[in-house]
Design a protein around this motif. Structure first.
Motif, mmCIF file in Angstrom:
data_model
loop_
_atom_site.group_PDB
_atom_site.id
_atom_site.type_symbol
_atom_site.label_atom_id
_atom_site.label_comp_id
_atom_site.label_asym_id
_atom_site.label_seq_id
_atom_site.Cartn_x
_atom_site.Cartn_y
_atom_site.Cartn_z
ATOM 1 N N LEU D 95 0.819 -1.224 0.000
ATOM 2 C CA LEU D 95 0.000 0.000 0.000
ATOM 3 C C LEU D 95 0.845 1.262 0.000
ATOM 4 C CD1 LEU D 95 -2.822 -0.915 2.520
ATOM 5 C CD2 LEU D 95 -3.071 -0.521 0.079
ATOM 6 N N ASN D 216 -16.702 -3.547 3.650
ATOM 7 C CA ASN D 216 -15.899 -3.057 2.533
ATOM 8 C C ASN D 216 -16.539 -3.464 1.215
ATOM 9 O OD1 ASN D 216 -12.937 -1.877 2.800
ATOM 10 N ND2 ASN D 216 -13.333 -3.142 4.628
ATOM 11 N N SER D 218 -17.128 -2.109 -3.304
ATOM 12 C CA SER D 218 -17.097 -1.089 -4.349
ATOM 13 C C SER D 218 -17.886 -1.578 -5.552
ATOM 14 C CB SER D 218 -15.656 -0.767 -4.749
ATOM 15 O OG SER D 218 -14.982 -1.927 -5.148
ATOM 16 N N SER D 232 -16.865 3.895 -4.209
ATOM 17 C CA SER D 232 -15.904 3.275 -3.296
ATOM 18 C C SER D 232 -16.183 3.673 -1.855
ATOM 19 C CB SER D 232 -14.495 3.734 -3.710
ATOM 20 O OG SER D 232 -13.577 3.532 -2.667
ATOM 21 N N ALA D 234 -13.643 3.827 0.183
ATOM 22 C CA ALA D 234 -12.271 4.076 0.636
ATOM 23 C C ALA D 234 -12.190 5.239 1.620
ATOM 24 C CB ALA D 234 -11.373 4.362 -0.560
ATOM 25 N N SER D 240 -6.871 5.049 -2.774
ATOM 26 C CA SER D 240 -7.472 3.883 -3.417
ATOM 27 C C SER D 240 -7.357 3.983 -4.931
ATOM 28 C CB SER D 240 -8.934 3.760 -2.980
ATOM 29 O OG SER D 240 -9.465 2.547 -3.424
ATOM 30 N N THR D 243 -3.767 3.108 -5.813
ATOM 31 C CA THR D 243 -3.515 1.678 -5.645
ATOM 32 C C THR D 243 -4.154 0.889 -6.790
ATOM 33 O OG1 THR D 243 -3.406 1.929 -3.256
ATOM 34 C CG2 THR D 243 -3.886 -0.268 -4.088
ATOM 35 N N THR D 244 -5.391 1.253 -7.104
ATOM 36 C CA THR D 244 -6.113 0.553 -8.169
ATOM 37 C C THR D 244 -5.433 0.776 -9.512
ATOM 38 O OG1 THR D 244 -8.152 0.881 -6.926
ATOM 39 C CG2 THR D 244 -8.372 0.296 -9.253
ATOM 40 N N LYS D 269 -10.916 0.791 6.073
ATOM 41 C CA LYS D 269 -11.215 1.004 4.662
ATOM 42 C C LYS D 269 -10.100 1.799 3.977
ATOM 43 C CE LYS D 269 -16.134 0.301 5.317
ATOM 44 N NZ LYS D 269 -17.429 0.907 5.634
ATOM 45 N N ASP D 271 -7.347 -0.035 2.922
ATOM 46 C CA ASP D 271 -6.530 -1.022 2.214
ATOM 47 C C ASP D 271 -6.939 -1.293 0.769
ATOM 48 O OD1 ASP D 271 -5.352 -1.187 4.647
ATOM 49 O OD2 ASP D 271 -5.684 -3.319 4.967
ATOM 50 N N SER D 272 -7.987 -0.660 0.256
ATOM 51 C CA SER D 272 -8.458 -0.934 -1.115
ATOM 52 C C SER D 272 -8.645 -2.433 -1.327
ATOM 53 C CB SER D 272 -7.479 -0.383 -2.155
ATOM 54 O OG SER D 272 -7.459 1.017 -2.116
ATOM 55 N N GLU D 275 -11.508 -2.537 -4.594
ATOM 56 C CA GLU D 275 -11.529 -1.692 -5.788
ATOM 57 C C GLU D 275 -10.742 -2.282 -6.965
ATOM 58 O OE1 GLU D 275 -11.260 -0.623 -2.705
ATOM 59 O OE2 GLU D 275 -12.635 1.042 -2.388
#
Lengths: 347, 160, 273, 590
Positions: D95, D216, D218, D232, D234, D240, D243-244, D269, D271-272, D275
């Motif tokens: 992350l 969690n 999405s 999301s 997030a 997020s 990360t995505t 929320k 840590d994604s 997503e």
């Protein structure tokens, strides 16, 4: 059967914002043609009240009524970058970014008003009720609405602002741990009164009394929300919660809200909070951020109260009835500590 | 598997849709009919955020087969307000700042509404009992209990 | 995929259930729908009963019969069943109680099934219907012993003798969370007294074994005794006979064994929990 | 009953309370939406043709994956796509790579082995949730079980099962030099020897689940202009998004993240968790894809607040002064790093708690174990250590035969005190909180304790940085790394890290209105003595080649932060977070 009352306390501080900095927040503000403002962010409201805190900070800085500001968050197409809602950074970091953006928008607003009133913008003040007037001469006045209309349709000005707040990233020394971790700290002290059943190990939290120093309180009702809800979570962390009840043995993990234990609405303890405000030098209006720390003092205060009540130190969280009962048996019975103080003084 | 028709009154309006035989009422309300007031919180009957009234009684829509609701009266939190006018219960939630993230609020309001319909003057213990199946992770319950007690004592609370 | 069959009569439902191994009864839905939502149950037929007999209660005579589809909320709404209000209130919150049925509670896995514990203390019989035949009654304890094997037929009702003196039925559910939490353990005790002495005591536990169980040791030592300190002490001594409690997310086996005698003693002494 | 009061008279001279709406308890902007159920959370959005994604999770704590057979699942009714690790464009991430801290160590879908029970292995996407659940049962994965390790200290012993191949010693590597983060201030060993009493205890916090009422999840949907809209939950929208974008290998501006209204988070929320797979699913099917954790997944695999084990050793004088505090603690990261590496630093900064103690040392470890990776939670890095420190304080007060409140006030930090991380304390208020709480709880305090103040009694001698004993404990590659010998003594007053810069508040054109306080941010000038001629390169203990860290991770092009301005050599921290944290943490001013 015997139940034993005990009292314990703890005092803590808490760092505000991401450790070591390096966590920027940005804000954009613009006005409609009639002087109603929108704040566009990508901050997250998890329930902590990010939208309303942002709204009040923007309204105060702009000098307009709070109803004239709405906060739109979060849409990555319109709200500029923000690190996110964690580490008690929302109020402090985003609040400052909003102040920057709102100051810029206010500057344009006052310039536009100055042009309409044919005075120097430096002489203008806002009354927070939707009017701009010359300092010391309230009759020489124009509404924010008329100013915004003039700015956009006559003068061709954008009443808008952009802002960023960044505490630059700093390093950590490998050998000494020297660092510049945080710029603001909040403080608390909490007293817990408990009743412990020496045959079952069950703990009832009778009441809690605390004092929190949080810098400037932006919205006292929302601070109360955080502190009351956080104290409940503190009781929960102290006495109930874990997804691994026999840690480090990973078995018997709870799968639902029946198996994951948290205090129910019938387990609530009366709670009194006193709030102190020592403004943070670099916080928005001196604000810090109460959201994270408000559970922290509850855990040790309850542990210390249990010890005071029955003489058992439970050094492993959560403090389950089983651990207390085992402790009483290991001690060969209850060993109550000294009485501390009289009835509470919540007056 | 063929879809089955189901028809019921939702917040006073006749609504009909087609569902899989094993669809629950929660998915039917949310994705079939666009009423997003009841939330998905667990699908297990352990959190209460999907609470709706079925013929006036509180029920967990995630554990209710949609086809069993044929011809029934379903009420959700989105049907509580009378147009723009809030019910005393809703106003009391606002006055007491009884929501933070707001995710449990529709279920809480619905559970409280069921209580006040049956018992307009509840004691604190009765309020606690009425919301005992509804999890709130933010507020510590205290403002919610206070709001329901306030609503119960408000003039016109019986409407809730 | 799952299908749903709605049956207007109990015998129709019983027929389907005995003929189709993939058929499963759905009562209030509190057990079955969770398995559907979480993907454990993805094939077969859910059988639903709309027969009014399924939700019938006859509560005024000496013999009480409650349809298996009677909900906890219906029990709580019945003044005649006041002696069962404590165990009924022990099941979930109000919304669960609108849905959860007596029949379903017979199938709830430990540590659930607290209403069944009360029924054990009332020496209840379970009325079963297999196929299209007529019903037969079976002692609840025998029913529970065979529950996991399955194939006993459709539970249509439970029956028990109405307690002569409803105040002689005691129920206590020990939960960590108030007012609604699942059991660390539960205790139900029917202690009819005859000239100050216990006669035909029935004591049952929840969460002290894989199934709700009778506390035969306690029943034995209380028989013919006045509920005085020595009797209560003897009951506490005998409390754990036959117990095989589990360690789970709520409590350990050790803890359950430690506190059962404590709570039994408090219940018998009329002390608060 | 809950009541709150404000004590405005305390610190009144530090505030201007003449404000319009700040400090007012006005109604929340979002409250009308909450009470009318009009508030829209991520899942409250309808899309035509929406598909549902469910993942197959590992049933084992630690196992090698022998084979994965998805053929039956692919043929199941309603199934549109089955995803495996090979389908994920960048199937390894950490992350904090977005701020260049740590090495990529976690797959989105496991490929060759699973390191915790519940680790995602395969994703099934189908027309309905029920079909996805049914098809999920048809995925066949063969495992070869491996020995797991669950205890943070066991995991660090030689020969322990390797949880995370990226960190084969089962510890996060700090500064590419140490197996933990150090704090050294003064000489604790000497102070322990001189103390009247030494008290050492062990504390343990079990993991804690965030348990927000909204799980969690999405929804990702193809949007016009060849973009994807993502609803999301997030806690960091751009966190997020970044990360995505990295995991699905898409330019950041082709993702349109909408969120900001979240049903509780508490850190769970960040840590994604959903997503990347939702977006990947939308990319590969061309349809909206919804991926929501069910409650059991959220409870068991939704990443908890990690457990911490903390040893506290204190040197105490009979008069109640704490003269030394030494801490050794272990963060249980679970199988992958997530944010634990950051928490250990935050924890280090927090030590020794809000007290002035002249000799402090700590060693904070991040240990990998075969459990669900842990992450941030409300009070991250602080909650557990506060529990340990404050129970310890209760013990110390008892040992000194002092009232616990008086004991806190005696040892409390005050304005001008030097903290163990070598910065001066300002804006402190612990003493006032203790005084007010004592008053409200009717807990009697002595006259002396009632007169104490955070504003006085600090600074002076307490503002000095003492001579500090350094050591090589935990140096990577040393065979006896647990008992690293002393290396050198830093002279009093030594500072190696530049003082923090002024915060940047850019954008203001109007310098007139300053409704906020002017930032007073530079630490008090503590005259540092001349820097000792310390050359880390000349130290004897260099990591042997076998432990050389792998090449530094290069961030995805779309997230290249602005270039660092010229900085004092070598690689001092930039203002923009462009410097690798791992380097930053290892950097010292020479």
């Amino acid at each position: 059967m015997a139940r034993h009352e005990g009292r314990g306390m703890a005092s803590v501080n808490y760092p505000i914002g991401m450790n070591l900095g390096g966590d920027p927040s940005q804000a954009l503000i613009h006005s409609n043609p009639d002087g109603k403002f929108t704040v566009a962010l990508s901050a997250i409201d998890l329930g902590q009240g990010m939208k309303q805190v942002s709204r009040q900070i923007a309204a105060e800085t702009l000098g307009v009524p709070v109803e004239d500001v709405y906060v739109d968050t979060a849409d990555s197409d319109t709200g500029p970058h923000d690190m996110g809602s964690f580490a008690s950074r929302g109020t402090h970091r985003m609040g400052n970014a909003i102040i920057v953006a709102a100051r810029e928008a206010r500057g344009v607003l006052l310039e536009a008003a100055a042009e309409e009133l044919e005075v120097n913008a430096a002489d203008l003040v806002t009354d927070g009720r939707g009017n701009i007037h010359v300092r010391g001469a309230p009759s020489k006045t124009i509404t924010v609405k008329a100013t915004a209309q003039a700015a956009q349709f006559k003068q061709g000005k954008t009443i808008a602002g952009r802002g960023i707040f960044l505490i630059p990233l700093s390093a950590v020394d490998a050998e000494t741990g020297e660092m510049n971790p945080n710029t603001a700290f909040a403080h608390a002290c909490l007293v817990a009164d408990v009743m412990v059943d020496d045959e079952t190990g069950e703990v009832e939290v009778l009441r809690m009394t605390s004092a929190y120093e949080l810098g400037r309180v932006i919205n006292p009702r929302m601070v109360e929300q955080q502190l009351v809800g956080g104290a409940w979570m503190g009781i929960s962390h102290a006495l109930y919660e874990t997804p691994e009840p026999y840690y480090p043995n990973p078995e018997h993990g709870p799968r639902d809200f029946n198996e994951y234990l948290m205090p129910g609405p019938g387990d609530i303890a009366p709670y009194h909070v006193t709030v102190l405000e020592r403004p943070a030098p670099d916080g928005p209006f001196g604000g810090k951020g109460p959201g994270e720390m408000c559970a922290n003092p509850v855990l040790p205060a309850i542990a210390n109260a249990v010890y005071n009540a029955v003489g058992v130190r439970v050094d492993e969280l959560p403090i389950t009835p089983e651990k207390i009962l085992r402790g009483i048996k290991a001690n060969g019975g209850v060993k109550q500590g000294p009485r501390r103080g009289g009835p509470v003084n919540w007056g | 598997m063929a879809k089955l028709p189901v028809q019921f009154r939702l917040n006073g309006s006749d609504r009909a849709t087609f569902v899989d035989p094993s669809s629950n009422l929660l998915d039917t309300l949310r994705r079939g009919l666009g009423d997003f007031a009841p939330k998905y919180g667990c699908g297990q009957g352990t959190c209460g955020v999907c609470t709706v009234l079925v013929d006036g009684e509180p029920q967990l829509s995630c554990l209710t087969l949609a086809v069993t609701c044929e011809g029934k009266q379903i009420e959700t939190a989105s049907g509580m307000a009378d147009g723009p006018n809030l019910q005393p219960l809703q106003e009391a939630f606002m006055d007491h700042f009884a929501a933070q993230c707001g995710f449990c609020t529709p279920g809480m309001l619905t559970a409280a509404r069921a209580l006040l319909a049956r018992n307009p003057n509840p004691t604190r213990d009765e309020v606690v009992e009425a919301i005992s199946g509804n999890i709130c992770r933010c507020t510590g319950y205290e403002p919610i209990i206070a709001a329901i007690l306030t609503a119960a004592s408000a003039p016109g609370a019986r409407r809730a | 995929m799952l299908d749903v069959r709605t049956c207007a009569s109990l015998s129709e439902a019983a027929g389907i259930l005995s003929g189709d191994r993939q058929a499963m009864l759905i009562g209030g839905g509190t057990l079955v729908m969770r398995d559907v939502n979480e993907g454990r149950l993805t094939e077969g037929t859910l059988v639903r009963v709309t027969d009014p007999a399924y939700r019938q209660m006859s509560v005024s005579g000496a013999r009480v019969e409650l349809g298996a589809g009677v909900t906890m909320a219906m029990v709580l709404a019945s003044r005649e069943l006041a002696y069962l209000h404590a165990p009924a209130r022990g099941i979930g919150g109000p919304a669960i109680r609108t849905m959860a049925t007596i029949g379903g509670n017979l199938f709830a896995a430990t540590p659930y099934g607290d209403f069944t514990v009360a029924l054990l203390a009332l020496d209840a019989q379970v009325v079963l219907q297999a196929g299209y035949g007529s019903g037969r009654a079976m002692p609840l304890e025998d029913f529970l012993a065979g529950r996991e094997r399955g194939g006993q037929g459709l539970v249509t009702a439970v029956q028990f003798s109405r307690p002569q003196n409803p105040s002689e039925l005691f129920f206590r559910k020990i939960a960590r969370v108030k007012p609604k939490g699942i059991s660390v353990l539960s205790i139900a005790a029917h202690l009819p007294s005859s000239s100050g002495r216990v006669a035909q005591a029935r004591v049952a536990y929840g969460a002290m074994a894989p199934l709700p169980m009778r506390a035969r040791g306690v029943e034995r030592v209380l028989e013919g005794k006045a509920l005085d300190q020595p009797a209560i002490q003897a009951a506490k001594q005998a409390a754990l006979e036959g117990c095989r409690p589990a360690t789970d997310a709520i409590a350990s086996e050790w803890y359950r064994r430690e506190i059962l005698p404590v709570h039994l003693g408090r219940l018998l002494a009329g002390e608060p929990r | 009953m809950a009541t709150m009061e404000m004590r405005k008279e305390i610190f009144a001279d530090e505030r201007d309370d003449n404000l319009n709406v700040i400090g007012k308890g006005v109604q929340r902007q979002d409250m009308p939406g909450h009470v009318t159920a009009r508030t829209r959370f991520f899942d409250d959005h309808a899309f035509d043709g929406m598909l549902h994604l469910k993942v197959v999770r590992s049933p084992h704590h630690h196992a090698r994956i022998r084979s994965i057979d998805v053929s039956a699942a692919e043929r199941a009714p309603g199934v549109k796509r089955v995803l495996r690790g090979a389908d994920v464009p960048v199937n390894k991430n950490t992350l904090l790579s977005l701020i260049n801290f740590g090495k990529d160590d976690e797959p989105t879908l496991a490929v060759s082995k699973v390191s915790y029970k519940g680790e995602p292995v395969v994703a099934v996407i189908a027309d309905s949730e029920a079909q996805a659940l049914a098809a999920r049962k048809l995925v066949r994965v063969e495992y070869e079980q491996l020995a797991p390790v669950f205890d943070v200290e066991e995991a660090l012993k030689p020969g322990a099962p390797v949880v995370n191949e990226t960190y084969p010693g089962n510890y996060f590597e700090y500064h590419q030099r140490f197996d933990h983060q150090k704090l050294r201030f003064g000489d604790v060993e000497r102070a322990f020897a001189q103390a009247d009493m030494v008290i050492e205890e062990r504390y343990q916090m079990s993991p804690i689940e965030h348990a927000p009422t909204e799980t969690n999840g999405s929804i990702a949907a193809p949007e016009h202009n060849d973009r994807y809209v993502v609803h999301s939950c997030a806690q960091g929208l751009f966190f997020s998004l970044g990360t995505t974008a990295k995991i699905v290998d898409l330019e950041s501006n082709r993702l349109h993240f909408i969120g900001g209204t979240v049903g509780g988070g508490f850190g769970g929320k960040v840590d994604s968790l959903t997503e990347p797979l939702a977006v990947l699913g939308a990319m590969l099917t061309g349809r909206p894809v919804r991926y929501v954790l069910d409650r059991e997944e959220e409870m068991l695999y939704g990443s908890p607040r990690g457990a911490e084990r903390i040893y506290v050793k204190d040197g105490l004088m009979r008069d109640g002064r704490i003269v030394a505090r030494s801490i050794r603690s272990y963060f249980d990261a679970g199988a992958y790093t997530r944010l634990s590496s950051y928490a250990a630093i935050k924890c280090t900064a927090h030590l020794p708690g809000p007290y002035w103690i002249p000799n402090v040392s700590s060693d904070v470890y991040v240990s990998y174990t075969n459990r669900c990776p842990s992450t941030a939670m409300r009070g991250f890095g602080v909650t557990a250590v506060d529990f340990a420190l404050e129970v310890q304080m209760d013990r110390l007060a008892e040992a000194a035969n002092m009232d616990p409140m008086e004991f806190r006030i005696l040892n409390a930090y005050r304005d001008g005190d030097m903290k163990a991380h070598r910065r001066v304390a300002k804006n402190t208020a612990l003493i006032e909180c203790v005084q007010v709480a004592a008053d409200r709880a009717n807990w009697p305090l002595s006259e002396q304790a009632r007169r104490a103040s955070s504003l006085g009694g600090g600074a002076g001698e307490r503002s000095q940085i003492p001579a500090t004993q350094l050591d090589a404990r935990g140096q990577i590659g040393r065979p006896d790394s647990r008992s690293g010998p002393p290396t050198q003594v830093l002279p009093p007053g030594t500072m190696r890290i530049p003082l923090s810069k002024q915060p940047i508040m850019d954008g203001a054109r109007d310098g007139r209105a300053t409704p906020t306080q002017v930032p007073r941010y530079e630490p008090q000038p503590v005259a540092p003595p001349p820097m000792p001629a310390y050359q880390p390169g000349s130290q004897a203990y260099q990591p042997p080649p076998a432990y050389a860290p792998p090449p530094a991770y290069q961030p995805a092009p779309s997230y290249q932060p602005p270039p660092a301005p010229p900085a004092p050599p070598p690689a001092a921290p930039s203002q923009h977070g462009a410097v690798r944290f791992s380097t930053v943490f290892g950097t010292r001013r020479r």
